[in-house]
Design a protein around this motif. Sequence first.
Motif, PDB file in Angstrom:
ATOM      1  N   VAL A 231     -16.695  -7.885   3.906  1.00 37.70           N
ATOM      2  CA  VAL A 231     -16.236  -6.499   3.854  1.00 37.70           C
ATOM      3  C   VAL A 231     -16.102  -5.924   5.259  1.00 37.70           C
ATOM      4  O   VAL A 231     -15.137  -5.206   5.557  1.00 37.70           O
ATOM      5  N   ASP A 232     -17.052  -6.233   6.113  1.00 39.05           N
ATOM      6  CA  ASP A 232     -16.960  -5.766   7.501  1.00 39.05           C
ATOM      7  C   ASP A 232     -15.661  -6.243   8.146  1.00 39.05           C
ATOM      8  O   ASP A 232     -14.957  -5.466   8.805  1.00 39.05           O
ATOM      9  N   ALA A 233     -15.322  -7.497   7.948  1.00 36.65           N
ATOM     10  CA  ALA A 233     -14.090  -8.033   8.534  1.00 36.65           C
ATOM     11  C   ALA A 233     -12.860  -7.329   7.973  1.00 36.65           C
ATOM     12  O   ALA A 233     -11.907  -7.034   8.708  1.00 36.65           O
ATOM     13  N   LEU A 234     -12.869  -7.031   6.677  1.00 36.03           N
ATOM     14  CA  LEU A 234     -11.724  -6.358   6.059  1.00 36.03           C
ATOM     15  C   LEU A 234     -11.606  -4.907   6.526  1.00 36.03           C
ATOM     16  O   LEU A 234     -10.499  -4.400   6.739  1.00 36.03           O
ATOM     17  N   LEU A 235     -12.746  -4.241   6.700  1.00 35.69           N
ATOM     18  CA  LEU A 235     -12.716  -2.874   7.228  1.00 35.69           C
ATOM     19  C   LEU A 235     -12.172  -2.840   8.656  1.00 35.69           C
ATOM     20  O   LEU A 235     -11.345  -1.993   8.996  1.00 35.69           O
ATOM     21  N   GLY A 244       0.572  -3.109  10.230  1.00 31.16           N
ATOM     22  CA  GLY A 244       1.092  -2.043   9.386  1.00 31.16           C
ATOM     23  C   GLY A 244       1.141  -2.401   7.914  1.00 31.16           C
ATOM     24  O   GLY A 244       1.656  -1.640   7.089  1.00 31.16           O
ATOM     25  N   THR A 245       0.604  -3.563   7.550  1.00 30.89           N
ATOM     26  CA  THR A 245       0.568  -3.986   6.147  1.00 30.89           C
ATOM     27  C   THR A 245      -0.859  -3.886   5.619  1.00 30.89           C
ATOM     28  O   THR A 245      -1.811  -3.730   6.383  1.00 30.89           O
ATOM     29  N   ALA A 246      -0.997  -3.981   4.318  1.00 27.60           N
ATOM     30  CA  ALA A 246      -2.311  -3.853   3.697  1.00 27.60           C
ATOM     31  C   ALA A 246      -3.251  -4.945   4.188  1.00 27.60           C
ATOM     32  O   ALA A 246      -2.848  -6.099   4.401  1.00 27.60           O
ATOM     33  N   ALA A 247      -4.513  -4.579   4.378  1.00 24.51           N
ATOM     34  CA  ALA A 247      -5.509  -5.550   4.807  1.00 24.51           C
ATOM     35  C   ALA A 247      -5.798  -6.537   3.678  1.00 24.51           C
ATOM     36  O   ALA A 247      -5.404  -6.337   2.526  1.00 24.51           O
TER      37      ALA A 247
END
Length: 406
Positions: A231-235, A244-247
Amino acid sequence: MIRPLRLLLLALALVSSSAAAAPAPAEGNRLEQVVLLSRHNLRAPLVSSGTLAEATPHAWATWDVAAGELTTKGGVLEVYMGRYLGQWLRQANVLPATGCPQAADFHALANSLQRTQATAQFFIAGAFPGCHVAVQQRRPLGTMDPLFDPVIHRDDAPFQRRALRAIRKAEAQARLAPDLQAVDEVVEHAASPACAGRRPCTLRTGDSTFRVEVGKEPGATGSLALANGMVDALLMEDYQNATGTAAGWGRLHDEAQWQALARVRNGYQDILFGTPDVARDVAAPLLAHIAELFEAPASPKVTLLVGHDSNIGSVLAALGVSAYTLPGQLEKTPIGGLLQFERWRRESGDVRYRLVYVYPTRAQLRDALPLSDARPPGRVQLALSGCAQDGCSEVQFERLLHRAVN
């Protein structure tokens, strides 16, 4: 897309431009002293090797700095925060209206890691453009300063057993099973190299092993710790917003997903650093230092301390701060956010201490939005145990700090 160097040059140019001032403090009260306890700004996550690298079949986002280091965008964002707060403090007459701060005005101390030292330097670049203001570094770069090292200090077996019981109870009460499943679905953990030959292989509650050992951070192994790292990496990828695209490989497109991931991240921090015994022990050096800053007559008017989310989380828990929400944010201790300890002198002459969370919103982080009175950072006054809505008296604040470190 604005390239990182261009973004940094733009931020520094904005610092030098004439800008609307930050909102002034309320009339009738005088702000005497401020201690800022900040979390470092945007950094690269720790997913390039080890368990996290094998935890998904997808390739993690690439970064232009080493794992754990402050990014160029993180520097830009910190310039914006420094600029905003520098203006606010000048309007409050805590800092001189013009010129560079002197030793009696401002002092900065940061943990001796690249991301914390760099954060403090960028804050200063925003708050005091053109001024030479040093950042104190008390240990060699790359090592932890004991003031910011969130380790267990008590070499006491009964304390450690009590702390472990509290951590396990906090995990059970967090009820994170649905949120771990949401993380699992985003990262497709079951299809990862780490799950090869293992069936079933899922992120789940109940498989964590916790540790509380003197000289080490409270730690965990198992699904909760693995999910927290992911989750940390995705945040961080979402904040960096480099493409500019969704994580999350385009798989994170729903606010409900983000809320679930945030509950894992916040829950992990609360479980490890938020139980009272652990929080008081871990936060004791920082709280003792903050108490000393307010007690010593020669302390600077403004002190900046730059550390980590574990520092802020443990300080809040040790002080017994009531539950709070940060509008516009997913994290309870967001990147680039800071606790603002304020000492006010009222017209009657008595003193009030207040604690305020100042933080960039998720949109301000993602879009690298400059901060101003028209677009201020979030600001939430926190409720301190045993104190009135307008803050703590001197006696109440001293008692609060004393209880937190003893």
